[in-house]
Design a protein around this motif. Structure first.
Motif, PDB file in Angstrom:
ATOM      1  N   SER A 189       0.840  -1.202   0.000  1.00 19.03           N
ATOM      2  CA  SER A 189       0.000   0.000   0.000  1.00 19.03           C
ATOM      3  C   SER A 189       0.875   1.252   0.000  1.00 19.03           C
ATOM      4  O   SER A 189       0.501   2.272  -0.566  1.00 19.03           O
ATOM      5  N   LYS A 190       2.060   1.104   0.563  1.00 20.03           N
ATOM      6  CA  LYS A 190       2.984   2.244   0.591  1.00 20.03           C
ATOM      7  C   LYS A 190       3.815   2.291  -0.698  1.00 20.03           C
ATOM      8  O   LYS A 190       3.887   3.323  -1.359  1.00 20.03           O
ATOM      9  N   SER A 191       4.416   1.116  -1.050  1.00 22.83           N
ATOM     10  CA  SER A 191       5.325   1.117  -2.211  1.00 22.83           C
ATOM     11  C   SER A 191       4.579   1.323  -3.538  1.00 22.83           C
ATOM     12  O   SER A 191       5.090   1.980  -4.444  1.00 22.83           O
ATOM     13  N   GLU A 192       3.404   0.757  -3.681  1.00 26.49           N
ATOM     14  CA  GLU A 192       2.659   0.874  -4.948  1.00 26.49           C
ATOM     15  C   GLU A 192       1.702   2.063  -4.931  1.00 26.49           C
ATOM     16  O   GLU A 192       0.994   2.295  -5.908  1.00 26.49           O
ATOM     17  N   LYS A 193       1.652   2.780  -3.818  1.00 28.26           N
ATOM     18  CA  LYS A 193       0.756   3.927  -3.670  1.00 28.26           C
ATOM     19  C   LYS A 193      -0.668   3.559  -4.047  1.00 28.26           C
ATOM     20  O   LYS A 193      -1.283   4.131  -4.933  1.00 28.26           O
ATOM     21  N   THR A 194      -1.143   2.544  -3.371  1.00 27.01           N
ATOM     22  CA  THR A 194      -2.471   2.000  -3.657  1.00 27.01           C
ATOM     23  C   THR A 194      -3.322   2.050  -2.395  1.00 27.01           C
ATOM     24  O   THR A 194      -2.822   1.788  -1.300  1.00 27.01           O
ATOM     25  N   THR A 195      -4.583   2.368  -2.573  1.00 27.15           N
ATOM     26  CA  THR A 195      -5.522   2.301  -1.450  1.00 27.15           C
ATOM     27  C   THR A 195      -5.945   0.846  -1.291  1.00 27.15           C
ATOM     28  O   THR A 195      -6.296   0.192  -2.272  1.00 27.15           O
ATOM     29  N   ILE A 196      -5.891   0.363  -0.062  1.00 27.81           N
ATOM     30  CA  ILE A 196      -6.260  -1.036   0.166  1.00 27.81           C
ATOM     31  C   ILE A 196      -7.382  -1.092   1.194  1.00 27.81           C
ATOM     32  O   ILE A 196      -7.291  -0.488   2.258  1.00 27.81           O
ATOM     33  N   ILE A 197      -8.458  -1.794   0.822  1.00 37.38           N
ATOM     34  CA  ILE A 197      -9.546  -2.024   1.773  1.00 37.38           C
ATOM     35  C   ILE A 197      -9.604  -3.519   2.038  1.00 37.38           C
ATOM     36  O   ILE A 197      -9.791  -4.310   1.110  1.00 37.38           O
ATOM     37  N   VAL A 198      -9.400  -3.862   3.293  1.00 35.15           N
ATOM     38  CA  VAL A 198      -9.374  -5.275   3.675  1.00 35.15           C
ATOM     39  C   VAL A 198     -10.623  -5.596   4.505  1.00 35.15           C
ATOM     40  O   VAL A 198     -10.908  -4.896   5.478  1.00 35.15           O
ATOM     41  N   VAL A 199     -11.334  -6.609   4.069  1.00 35.55           N
ATOM     42  CA  VAL A 199     -12.456  -7.103   4.873  1.00 35.55           C
ATOM     43  C   VAL A 199     -11.931  -8.223   5.759  1.00 35.55           C
ATOM     44  O   VAL A 199     -11.269  -9.145   5.265  1.00 35.55           O
ATOM     45  N   THR A 200     -12.176  -8.125   7.037  1.00 34.93           N
ATOM     46  CA  THR A 200     -11.660  -9.175   7.944  1.00 34.93           C
ATOM     47  C   THR A 200     -12.527  -9.253   9.202  1.00 34.93           C
ATOM     48  O   THR A 200     -13.294  -8.333   9.495  1.00 34.93           O
ATOM     49  N   HIS A 201     -12.440 -10.366   9.881  1.00 42.18           N
ATOM     50  CA  HIS A 201     -13.059 -10.386  11.211  1.00 42.18           C
ATOM     51  C   HIS A 201     -11.986 -10.554  12.286  1.00 42.18           C
ATOM     52  O   HIS A 201     -12.265 -10.796  13.444  1.00 42.18           O
ATOM     53  N   ASP A 202     -10.717 -10.432  11.824  1.00 39.44           N
ATOM     54  CA  ASP A 202      -9.580 -10.531  12.748  1.00 39.44           C
ATOM     55  C   ASP A 202      -9.262  -9.133  13.307  1.00 39.44           C
ATOM     56  O   ASP A 202      -8.756  -8.264  12.577  1.00 39.44           O
ATOM     57  N   LEU A 203      -9.585  -8.926  14.539  1.00 43.29           N
ATOM     58  CA  LEU A 203      -9.421  -7.597  15.150  1.00 43.29           C
ATOM     59  C   LEU A 203      -7.955  -7.191  15.247  1.00 43.29           C
ATOM     60  O   LEU A 203      -7.635  -6.000  15.222  1.00 43.29           O
ATOM     61  N   THR A 204      -7.073  -8.174  15.360  1.00 38.84           N
ATOM     62  CA  THR A 204      -5.645  -7.876  15.432  1.00 38.84           C
ATOM     63  C   THR A 204      -5.192  -7.203  14.142  1.00 38.84           C
ATOM     64  O   THR A 204      -4.448  -6.214  14.150  1.00 38.84           O
ATOM     65  N   ILE A 205      -5.650  -7.801  13.018  1.00 36.41           N
ATOM     66  CA  ILE A 205      -5.297  -7.230  11.706  1.00 36.41           C
ATOM     67  C   ILE A 205      -5.905  -5.838  11.592  1.00 36.41           C
ATOM     68  O   ILE A 205      -5.230  -4.884  11.178  1.00 36.41           O
ATOM     69  N   ALA A 206      -7.191  -5.747  11.960  1.00 39.17           N
ATOM     70  CA  ALA A 206      -7.896  -4.460  11.831  1.00 39.17           C
ATOM     71  C   ALA A 206      -7.188  -3.368  12.625  1.00 39.17           C
ATOM     72  O   ALA A 206      -7.112  -2.221  12.179  1.00 39.17           O
ATOM     73  N   GLY A 207      -6.642  -3.771  13.759  1.00 34.46           N
ATOM     74  CA  GLY A 207      -5.982  -2.809  14.612  1.00 34.46           C
ATOM     75  C   GLY A 207      -4.721  -2.232  14.007  1.00 34.46           C
ATOM     76  O   GLY A 207      -4.264  -1.158  14.412  1.00 34.46           O
ATOM     77  N   LYS A 208      -4.148  -2.922  13.013  1.00 37.57           N
ATOM     78  CA  LYS A 208      -2.896  -2.455  12.403  1.00 37.57           C
ATOM     79  C   LYS A 208      -3.133  -1.605  11.156  1.00 37.57           C
ATOM     80  O   LYS A 208      -2.177  -1.152  10.531  1.00 37.57           O
ATOM     81  N   THR A 209      -4.396  -1.452  10.743  1.00 34.99           N
ATOM     82  CA  THR A 209      -4.664  -0.651   9.530  1.00 34.99           C
ATOM     83  C   THR A 209      -4.797   0.822   9.907  1.00 34.99           C
ATOM     84  O   THR A 209      -4.978   1.163  11.083  1.00 34.99           O
ATOM     85  N   ASP A 210      -4.737   1.668   8.846  1.00 36.56           N
ATOM     86  CA  ASP A 210      -4.802   3.112   9.096  1.00 36.56           C
ATOM     87  C   ASP A 210      -6.164   3.499   9.675  1.00 36.56           C
ATOM     88  O   ASP A 210      -6.264   4.399  10.500  1.00 36.56           O
TER      89      ASP A 210
END
Lengths: 222, 449
Positions: A189-210
């Protein structure tokens, strides 16, 4: 980059109208890494389908770079899916009789890119996501789950999309591989300058997103 | 990798299914080709039979059959108006004569045998007025050493030579054909007669004390009698045999089998009671009826086989599309248009069908001849030879056995039809699968997640 306004998607279920996505509005800035969380049946995947132009909303608008994709005709939607969106699925959805390289080249073929460009970019992307050269010509069945998801990520990046939509990208992976895939998406998301939307039910992962949005019964919970 | 290679590769994704579909579809296409080839061969034979024997009218002097019976020969003046009747395209007039040792230098190449001796006795006695012992073959007639006479045929038209001399085919083995309108003393000699008398092109022999030049030698395969004859211009035979203007039989050619009955009636009306006028319509209808049955049967089988082929590829493609519904969703989700996905499946369908077409062509080439023969033999088994002596005359020597001799040829046009039919079958398979593909929404890929 992305602005959702009063988005509704309803389905007829046994004569009753059910709103899978119920009047949702939110914005996602460019190059952000965003997660959408929620329980099973909360409307996460339906929302992702709408954002990816795989489905049409019942009402509301989805503005991507000043264009309301809810109002686009079929031909324009195909171009949108081809050039603006990259998909990463939970179960990878690679074409089983094509090699890893051919799978990554496929979206570029649909975008009418030259064959030599397709090959060069596919090789570069596979290397970038950590698929070694000797595995480029392997069919998906000969790759591990983590490797298949890496190939799927490379495929999603092939047409340099502005928006990558990932539906439970770590759902079929063990925690080690899941972590690696998440880190890869985060890095890209940083190197390719791309917006990323991740669907998840893992709160740990969600906690690391912007930014993280929570869905419940089709509604956004702030 | 492009859409074509992907489509072709997809054909071989499941080898067991590919083999099964190709095998069944190949059998079906093979059967279609066999039926197409059979129908074509049978129709060719029907047309050939119609054109060769079906449109002729036999005209014989009333009461005369060959050298038997009584009455008066016809004359060229009587037959002249016949050639100008509607639908009559040409008329072949013949005058037959039998040359004995007293009026020719030739020796017959046919041995008398028991049949010839008996006929000679009968003829000699019946030609002995008052029993003075002279007889047709003279007072010194010795049945034991009897030599059959040489048959001379005078004709005014060489276009139907075989029919005129009662043969199925006349092959010129040396020299040139005669000009039937000529008044020169020239002859075509049957190969057996030529061998017996050491005749070559340019040789001479005599009939009625007149020198005749051999200008050609002919052969009539499988017809010993015709091979022992002479053919000369009609006017020369009329002059030498002292039968001016006389004609012992004629064959009128009609422009179409459809006009045969009306033309026969017109000829009969023109000639009145002086001639027996018959055509081959009834015999022809009976003779070709089994072939027409085979033609109809093969058409039904052809339509059935093509329909089954279409159904096989149709069901196969429906099965494949249903099986790859999710994959179609993936293609659409990553930017493929409906057309691109449809084309990929259409190429897969065409590849299936073309491979099956190759198998079908091999089956068709191998099976067409025996199956055609089997169909024709089974259908014609109840028929026997047509018409006896009449049939031989009216049909110019053809018999129903010839009708059974059908050559099922596999021409390029048949193979081209086969390939075109296969492509149409593939198209049918692709059209329905395309419709199903178009109905698959890209969101399907999310729904199965």
């Amino acid at each position: 980059m992305l602005k959702i306004d009063n988005l509704v998607r309803s389905f007829n279920s046994g004569g009753t109208e059910v709103n899978a996505v119920n009047n949702i509005s939110f914005e996602v800035p460019s190059n952000a890494f965003v997660s959408i969380i929620g329980k099973s049946g909360s409307g996460k995947s339906t929302l992702l389908s709408l954002l990816g132009a795989l489905d049409k909303p019942t009402s509301g608008s989805i503005i991507v770079d000043d264009t309301d994709i809810a109002k686009l005709h079929d031909h324009a939607l195909i171009k949108y899916r081809c050039n603006t969106i990259g998909f990463v699925f939970q179960s990878y959805n690679l074409i089983p009789n094509l090699s890893a390289l051919e799978n990554v080249m496929l979206p570029m073929e649909f975008a009418n890119q030259a064959k030599s460009y397709r090959r060069d970019r596919a090789v570069k992307l596979l290397n970038e996501v950590g698929i070694s050269q000797d595995k480029h010509n392997r069919k998906p069945g000969k790759l591990s789950g983590g490797e298949q998801q890496r190939v799927a990520i490379a495929r999603a990046l092939s047409n340099k999309p502005k928006l990558i939509l990932a539906d439970e990208p770590t759902g079929n992976l063990d925690s080690e591989n899941g972590k690696m895939i998440f880190n890869l998406l985060h890095k890209l998301s940083k190197s390719e300058k791309t917006t990323i939307i991740v669907v998840t039910h893992d709160l740990t992962i969600a906690g690391k997103t912007d930014k993280s949005f929570k869905l419940s019964d089709g509604k956004l919970i702030k | 990798m492009n859409i074509f290679t992907r489509g072709i590769r997809n054909t071989f994704r499941n080898l067991i299914r590919t083999f099964s579909v190709v095998f069944i579809l190949g059998l079906s296409i093979g059967l279609s080709l066999i039926m197409l080839i059979s129908r074509s061969a049978v129709n060719d034979k029907i047309n050939q039979t119609k054109s060769s024997i079906g449109n002729s009218v036999s005209i014989r002097p009333a009461g005369i059959n060959g050298f038997e019976g009584g009455g008066n020969l016809l004359t060229t003046d009587q037959l002249k108006p016949v050639s100008s009747l509607p639908h009559v395209t040409s008329i072949t007039e013949t005058l037959n004569d039998r040359l004995t040792s007293t009026n020719t230098s030739l020796q017959s190449s046919i041995t008398a045998g028991s049949f010839g001796q008996r006929q000679a006795n009968i003829n000699n006695q019946s030609n002995t007025p008052g029993g003075n012992g002279g007889g047709r073959f003279g007072a010194n007639f010795d049945p034991a050493n009897f030599k059959p006479p040489v048959t001379l045929t005078g004709i005014n038209n060489t276009s139907n030579l075989a029919s005129a001399i009662g043969a199925t085919n006349v092959i010129l083995t040396a020299g040139a054909n005669i000009d039937a309108s000529s008044s020169s003393n020239i002859a075509l000699v049957g190969s057996s007669l030529a061998t017996k008398n050491n005749l070559k092109v340019g040789s001479n022999f005599t009939i009625y004390s007149t020198s005749i030049e051999v200008i050609g030698i002919y052969d009539t395969p499988n017809n010993t009698f015709s091979n022992s004859g002479l053919i000369m211009p009609l006017s020369v035979v009329q002059k030498l045999s002292s039968q001016p203007n006389q004609v012992s039989s004629a064959n009128a050619s009609i422009d179409s089998i459809d006009n045969l009955n009306s033309a026969t009636a017109a000829i009969a009306k023109q000639l009145g009671s002086t001639a027996d006028v018959v055509n081959s319509q009834t015999q022809l209808t009976n003779a070709i009826a089994p072939l027409q049955s085979v033609s109809k049967l093969s058409l039904i089988c052809l339509i059935g086989a093509v329909a089954v082929s279409s159904l096989i590829i149709l069901l196969t493609m429906i099965m494949i599309v249903r099986e790859r519904r999710r994959e179609i969703g993936v293609f659409k989700a990553i930017g493929a248009s409906n057309f691109t996905v449809m084309m990929q499946f259409a190429i897969e369908s065409v590849t299936f069908t073309l491979i099956a077409a190759i198998v079908g062509i091999i089956i068709g080439v191998i099976g067409s001849s025996p199956i055609t023969t089997l169909l024709v033999n089974n259908s014609a088994s109840s028929s026997t030879s047509v018409g006896g002596n009449f049939g031989r005359r009216a049909f110019g020597g053809a018999s129903v056995n010839n009708l059974k001799q059908i050559h099922a040829a596999v021409g390029w046009n048949i193979l081209l039809y086969g390939l075109i039919a296969s492509l149409i079958i593939a198209l049918v398979g692709s059209l329905v699968s395309s419709f199903l593909i178009a109905k698959v929404r890209p969101a399907e890929v999310m729904r199965v997640e």
